[in-house]
Design a protein around this motif. Structure first.
Motif, short mmCIF file in Angstrom:
data_model
loop_
_atom_site.label_atom_id
_atom_site.label_comp_id
_atom_site.label_asym_id
_atom_site.label_seq_id
_atom_site.Cartn_x
_atom_site.Cartn_y
_atom_site.Cartn_z
N ASP A 1 0.82 -1.21 0.00
CA ASP A 1 0.00 0.00 0.00
C ASP A 1 0.85 1.26 0.00
N ASP A 2 0.37 2.28 -0.68
CA ASP A 2 1.04 3.57 -0.74
C ASP A 2 0.64 4.38 0.49
N PRO A 3 1.57 4.70 1.37
CA PRO A 3 1.22 5.45 2.59
C PRO A 3 0.75 6.87 2.31
N ARG A 4 1.00 7.36 1.10
CA ARG A 4 0.63 8.74 0.78
C ARG A 4 -0.77 8.87 0.22
N ALA A 5 -1.41 7.73 -0.15
CA ALA A 5 -2.73 7.79 -0.79
C ALA A 5 -3.60 6.64 -0.31
N THR A 6 -4.85 6.91 -0.10
CA THR A 6 -5.79 5.90 0.38
C THR A 6 -6.18 4.95 -0.75
N TRP B 1 -2.14 1.07 -4.32
CA TRP B 1 -1.09 0.12 -4.00
C TRP B 1 -0.36 -0.34 -5.25
#
Length: 310
Positions: free
Chosen positions: A205-210, A213
């Protein structure tokens, strides 16, 4: 395994752009794509002859030809900013650029039937059903955007969306999703005979965007295309990008960020590896010729490299 290379220069008119897909012209050893200015070009992979045509609306993403022989002139072409008809003879657009109902930045297009195209984003959650007659959007189907589609014996289309870890069977005549199946997260799948070979791995998962991934590949996996059961698997390099298909001996060919690997069909073990001089922008398999066509990133201006093995 021995590798040989041919290199062909392309006219690069701009160092910008995301880079277009390479598409094979049916029945030939020629590839079709666009330059950074959107102009279509066609290159013979083994002779190096290049023809430059007119521009379409952005980078080429996919082409559905009117038939599979390469003898018909017309095709549907999907570019970054729309859908249009093109002529292979003149390498030019032959109809208006269509955006209504499609939007922009669509990434994939497949022929679902003689009358219907399927158009979707790279990692979207829907697919547009589009008329092959006039390009009109017929329906939007809520499903993971498929990276691979193949026909089942009962006439439905099996849509593999490994990014979303789901396989969907689509009834094109009704526009309904008949069945959905959970599978491993993956990417870069190709149909090889009665098997689907894909890169499978871990969702990151991308920690910058909900709800955004990537998938980090760890295994090369061969699935039964009909039962969905995994048949064989082997460890794969972390820089693997996609399975291109199979060569004349049935060996599985995988594109990596910096080269190509050729795998045994029975064990999926690496039989040979080619290391490219620059990061790859795209790769296209010419399976019966035991060759791939490689293109570097648009900023490098390297043109095309044809890699052959024996």
């Amino acid at each position: 395994m021995r590798f040989e290379t041919l290199r062909w220069k392309l006219p690069v008119t701009s160092p910008t752009g995301y880079g277009a897909d390479l598409v094979r012209v049916p029945g030939t050893a020629s590839v079709l794509s666009t330059l950074p200015n959107g102009k279509l070009y066609q290159c013979d992979a083994f002779a190096g002859d290049v023809r430059i045509g007119k521009a379409v609306s952005g980078d080429l993403r996919a082409v559905v030809f009117d038939d599979d022989s390469g003898h018909h002139d017309g095709a549907w072409a999907l570019a970054t900013f729309g859908l249009c008809r093109i002529s292979l003879a003149s390498l030019s657009r032959t109809s208006a650029n269509l955006r209504k109902g499609l939007g922009t930045y669509q990434g994939r297009m497949v022929a679902l039937s003689g009358d219907v195209l399927g158009i979707s984003g790279f990692f979207g959650r829907s697919m547009k059903l589009v008329s092959r007659v006039d390009g009109a959007v017929l329906k939007t189907v809520r499903m993971g955007a498929p990276a691979l589609v193949h026909r089942l014996p009962d006439g439905r289309q099996r849509c593999w969306s490994l990014h979303h870890a789901v396989v969907t069977d689509l009834d094109v005549s009704t526009g309904r999703c008949a069945d959905r199946y959970s599978v491993a997260h993956g990417m870069g799948a190709a149909l090889v005979g009665d098997e689907v070979v894909a890169l499978c791995g871990v969702r990151e998962d991308d920690p910058r965007a909900t709800n955004v991934w990537d998938v980090r590949p760890a295994q090369l996996v061969a699935f039964d295309a009909y039962t969905l059961q995994p048949l064989r698997q082997a460890a794969i390099s972390a820089d693997a990008v996609e399975v291109l298909g199979a060569d004349s001996a049935g060996r599985i060919v995988v594109a990596r960020r910096h080269g190509v690997t050729v795998h045994r069909p029975d064990t999926l073990a690496v039989e040979g590896a080619y290391e490219h001089h620059a990061p790859l922008g795209d790769a296209l398999l010419l399976g019966e010729h035991d060759s791939v066509v490689l293109r570097g990133p648009v900023t490098a201006g390297d043109g095309l490299t044809v890699v052959r093995w024996s």
